[in-house]
Design a protein around this motif. Structure first.
Motif, PDB file in Angstrom:
ATOM      1  N   HIS A  88       0.336 -19.269  40.573  1.00 43.03           N
ATOM      2  CA  HIS A  88      -0.674 -18.731  41.480  1.00 43.03           C
ATOM      3  C   HIS A  88      -0.468 -17.226  41.644  1.00 43.03           C
ATOM      4  O   HIS A  88       0.575 -16.787  42.136  1.00 43.03           O
ATOM      5  N   HIS A  94       3.590 -16.666  42.569  1.00 45.09           N
ATOM      6  CA  HIS A  94       4.520 -17.767  42.852  1.00 45.09           C
ATOM      7  C   HIS A  94       3.990 -19.019  42.151  1.00 45.09           C
ATOM      8  O   HIS A  94       2.917 -19.001  41.546  1.00 45.09           O
ATOM      9  N   ASP A  96       3.118 -23.134  42.814  1.00 46.46           N
ATOM     10  CA  ASP A  96       2.905 -24.165  43.829  1.00 46.46           C
ATOM     11  C   ASP A  96       3.283 -25.521  43.245  1.00 46.46           C
ATOM     12  O   ASP A  96       2.661 -25.992  42.286  1.00 46.46           O
ATOM     13  N   ARG A 141      -5.249 -18.796  39.128  1.00 48.27           N
ATOM     14  CA  ARG A 141      -4.372 -19.978  39.073  1.00 48.27           C
ATOM     15  C   ARG A 141      -4.466 -20.679  37.722  1.00 48.27           C
ATOM     16  O   ARG A 141      -5.567 -20.877  37.212  1.00 48.27           O
TER      17      ARG A 141
HETATM   18 MN    MN Z   1      -0.072 -20.703  46.317  1.00 47.36          MN
END
Ligand code: MN
Length: 215
Positions: A88, A94, A96, A141
């Motif tokens: 993401h 980071h 997820d 994403r």
């Molecule tokens: Mn996230």
């Protein structure tokens, strides 16, 4: 208290083994492996363990093993739900991590992503639950890995998460084998367990970038 590991050629009726174990007060697990061999780990009172093992028939091979400290008798090797690990690009990049538990995706944000090195503990910040199937690829994403997972620890699932030590087996494309989420005073840690899928010294995030969907 004793523990025994029984091996039987062919697939046993796992539900029947579970209900017999529970009647006898035996803890542990039953698993039917890919090679068609069934394995049962039984621990508890000597007579109860002996009775459970005897119920598997004369063809069972039995060895004494160490007591593992189980708090349940569970079926192993059966998926508990899905997992998704997406990359993401938010204000900070980071990953997820989401595990399907009781109809929702329990979620953690991993600033550095996962590792297959059992010596590497990756911070995992608990974030609000997501809807099942809620992660879509988009400009910010990608689905980095996904698949199903099994519960793997000695404590019943999902109580293991509530208690802050969840052990599970991932069946993804990039991530496979045992992993643990351990709650500490400074947050959760996501750690690869030592098994045949562990790769000490590796950096899976750098070695296998990109989506498992759009390749
Ligand atoms: Mn996230």
């Amino acid at each position: 208290m004793e523990a025994a590991r029984a091996t039987v050629a062919g697939a046993v009726d796992r539900d029947a083994v579970v209900s017999r174990a529970r009647d006898l007060g035996v803890l542990g697990w039953v698993r039917v492996d890919d090679d068609g061999v069934s394995r049962v780990h039984a621990e508890g009172g000597d007579d109860a363990v002996a009775a459970l093992v005897a119920s598997l028939g004369d063809a069972a091979t039995v060895e004494r093993v160490k007591v593992e400290g189980h708090e349940q008798f569970a079926i192993r090797g059966v998926p508990h739900g899905t997992f998704v690990l997406s990359e993401h690009q938010a204000s900070t990049r980071h990953f997820d991590l989401r595990l399907e538990v009781d109809g929702v995706m329990k979620s953690w944000a991993l600033p550095k992503g996962p590792s297959l090195d059992p010596g590497v503990k990756r911070l995992a910040v608990e974030v609000p639950d997501h809807a099942v199937g809620g992660d879509r690829e988009g400009p910010d994403r990608i689905i980095w890995d996904q698949g199903v997972y099994e519960q793997g620890g000695r404590v019943p699932w999902p109580e293991a998460i509530t208690r802050g030590h969840a052990v599970f087996v991932l069946h993804g494309e990039k991530l496979r084998g045992g992993f643990a989420l351990q709650r500490t005073p400074r947050g959760w840690l996501f750690v690869k367990r030592k098994d045949e899928h562990a790769r000490p010294g590796s950096d899976i995030v750098a070695e296998q970038p990109g989506s498992v969907l759009s390749r």
